[in-house]
Scaffold this motif. Sequence first.
Motif, short mmCIF file in Angstrom:
data_model
loop_
_atom_site.label_atom_id
_atom_site.label_comp_id
_atom_site.label_asym_id
_atom_site.label_seq_id
_atom_site.Cartn_x
_atom_site.Cartn_y
_atom_site.Cartn_z
N GLY A 239 0.65 -1.34 -0.04
CA GLY A 239 0.01 -0.28 -0.48
C GLY A 239 0.65 1.17 -0.40
N GLU A 240 1.76 1.41 -0.30
CA GLU A 240 3.35 1.82 -0.60
C GLU A 240 2.71 3.45 -1.92
OE1 GLU A 240 6.66 0.98 0.06
OE2 GLU A 240 6.49 -0.02 1.75
N SER A 241 2.69 4.62 -1.55
CA SER A 241 2.30 5.59 -2.25
C SER A 241 3.84 5.26 -3.38
CB SER A 241 1.73 6.92 -1.92
OG SER A 241 2.92 7.67 -1.16
N ASP A 242 4.69 5.74 -2.66
CA ASP A 242 5.55 5.54 -3.64
C ASP A 242 6.81 4.70 -3.57
OD1 ASP A 242 8.10 7.11 -4.82
OD2 ASP A 242 8.83 6.87 -3.09
N TYR A 243 5.51 2.92 -4.89
CA TYR A 243 6.35 1.93 -4.72
C TYR A 243 7.00 1.85 -5.54
CZ TYR A 243 1.99 1.76 -8.40
OH TYR A 243 1.42 2.13 -9.16
N GLY A 244 7.29 0.70 -6.49
CA GLY A 244 8.29 0.24 -7.19
C GLY A 244 9.04 1.06 -7.39
N GLY A 245 10.74 1.65 -6.66
CA GLY A 245 12.09 2.04 -6.97
C GLY A 245 12.74 1.66 -7.13
N ALA A 246 14.12 1.99 -6.98
CA ALA A 246 15.20 1.26 -8.33
C ALA A 246 15.58 0.05 -7.11
CB ALA A 246 16.43 2.71 -8.49
N ASP A 247 15.13 0.18 -5.99
CA ASP A 247 15.72 -0.60 -5.08
C ASP A 247 14.47 -1.87 -5.22
OD1 ASP A 247 13.28 1.08 -4.03
OD2 ASP A 247 14.15 0.72 -2.63
N GLU A 248 13.75 -1.12 -5.13
CA GLU A 248 13.08 -2.75 -6.01
C GLU A 248 13.63 -3.25 -6.85
OE1 GLU A 248 8.68 -3.77 -5.02
OE2 GLU A 248 8.46 -1.48 -4.71
N LEU A 249 13.52 -2.69 -7.75
CA LEU A 249 14.10 -2.77 -9.14
C LEU A 249 15.54 -4.17 -8.66
CD1 LEU A 249 14.28 -3.81 -12.23
CD2 LEU A 249 15.27 -1.54 -11.58
N ASP A 250 16.54 -3.57 -8.55
CA ASP A 250 17.59 -4.69 -8.22
C ASP A 250 17.29 -6.04 -7.22
OD1 ASP A 250 19.06 -2.35 -9.65
OD2 ASP A 250 19.73 -1.43 -8.15
#
Length: 391
Positions: A239-250
Motif C-alpha cells: 500500500g505504499e504510494s512511492d512504490y516500485g523504486g530502483a531498490d525494488e528493481l535491483d
Amino acid sequence: MTHDNDVPAFATALIVGGGIGGLATAVTLRRTGVSVVLVERASEFGEVGAGLQLGPNATRLLFEWGLESAIRDVAVFPENLIAKDALTDEELTRIPLGDEFVQRYGAPYCVIHRTDLHSILLAEARRLNVELHTDTEIVEVDSESGSARARDGHTFVADVVIGADGLRSELRDRLVADEPINSGYVAYRGTIASSEVEEISNDVVVWMGPEGHLVQYPLRRGELLNNVLVFRSDGFARGESDYGGADELDARFGDCHPTVRRALDFVGKQRRWPLYDRLPTAEWSSGRLLLMGDAAHPMLQYLAQGCCQALEDADALGRLARTAPATEIGEAFTSERASRTAEVQTTARAFGELCHRTGAAARARNEMLRGRALDDFRHIDWLYAAIPAHI
C-alpha cells in the motif's frame, strides 16, 4: 492526395489525440476520402518510450497503407522470438520468424522505435492534408451534434468524433464508469548503443523470472539495444504510494542470471512506468462519438499488442467509413472490434501470469515450453492471422 476510390459514407471526422492510434486513424480515413481534423493537447507531436514490437497483424496493415519502405528504413526484422529462464539463462522455446512465418501470416515481424513509427505516421498524415492542431484540449463534446469545444473556446464540428486519447481517456469517462486498474507491476525502460554491449543478437528475447521479466531486442538497424525490465512491486502490495523504486528493481532481479542482471545498467532509473489496463467493455460509442485504441481497450503489454490493436482499429475505421453513416459507425466499429480486443486484453493478462510464475508453477511452465515443437504456430494463429472484416 492519393486515396482509395471509394466515396465515404460521411464527410468529416475530428480525432482527439495525436498518438500512434490517432494518426493511423487519420491516415486511413483520409485514404477513404474523409476530411480529418486531429487535435493534440500537448504543445508538440511526439511519443514517449523506446521500442515497439509489431506483429504481422500490424505490419501487414502498415504495408497496405503504402508505408513499407519507410518502415524498412528504420525497423529491425528479428530472426526469432526466444523465451529463456531468467534464473538459468536456459532457452525454453523459440518462434522462428523467417520465410515460413512470413508466408503463413502475409507479413514479417518487426521491432521499431516508438518515435520512428510516430514520425512516419505524422509525415503521412501531413502528406494526406490532415488538419493538425497542437495545444488543443477538448473539454466538451456533444455526441449528438458532433460539436467539440476546446479549452481555449474554439469549437470544432464534425460528422464523427473519435476519442484516441489513451489509457486515461476523458472521452471514455463520458461513456464508461470505470477506472484504470493498477496491476502492481512496474516497468523500467532504456536503450543502449550496441557498441557498448559485448554481443547483440538479431532476436527478441524474453527472460521469464519469478514475478519479473526482461525483454531485449535491437532497434534502429541494430544501432541500439532496447531493454525493458518488468516486476511485481512489493511496495505496491503493502500500500505504499512511492512504490516500485530502483531498490525494488535491483532486489527483484538480484538472483537472476548475470546476463539478466547486466540489463539493470541499461535502463533509466529516474523514471518508472506503473502498468495499468482496464476491464474489457463494449461501451465504445454514443451517437457521433466513438473510442479507439487505448481509450477503448487498454491492455497490459505482455503480448506486445497495444499498438498493434490500435492499428487494427484504424484499419477497421477506414473500411467502415466507406459504408457506415456517421450515426452508425460507432456501433458497427464496436461490433467488429470489441470481442477481438477483449480476447487480446484477457490473454495478455494470462500470459503475464504465465511469464511470472514462481517455484513449482515456473518449473511446470518451463517443461511445457520445452515440449513445444518449433514449427507449431497453432497457439499464435488467432493473434497474427488476417481477421475477416465483418462489414
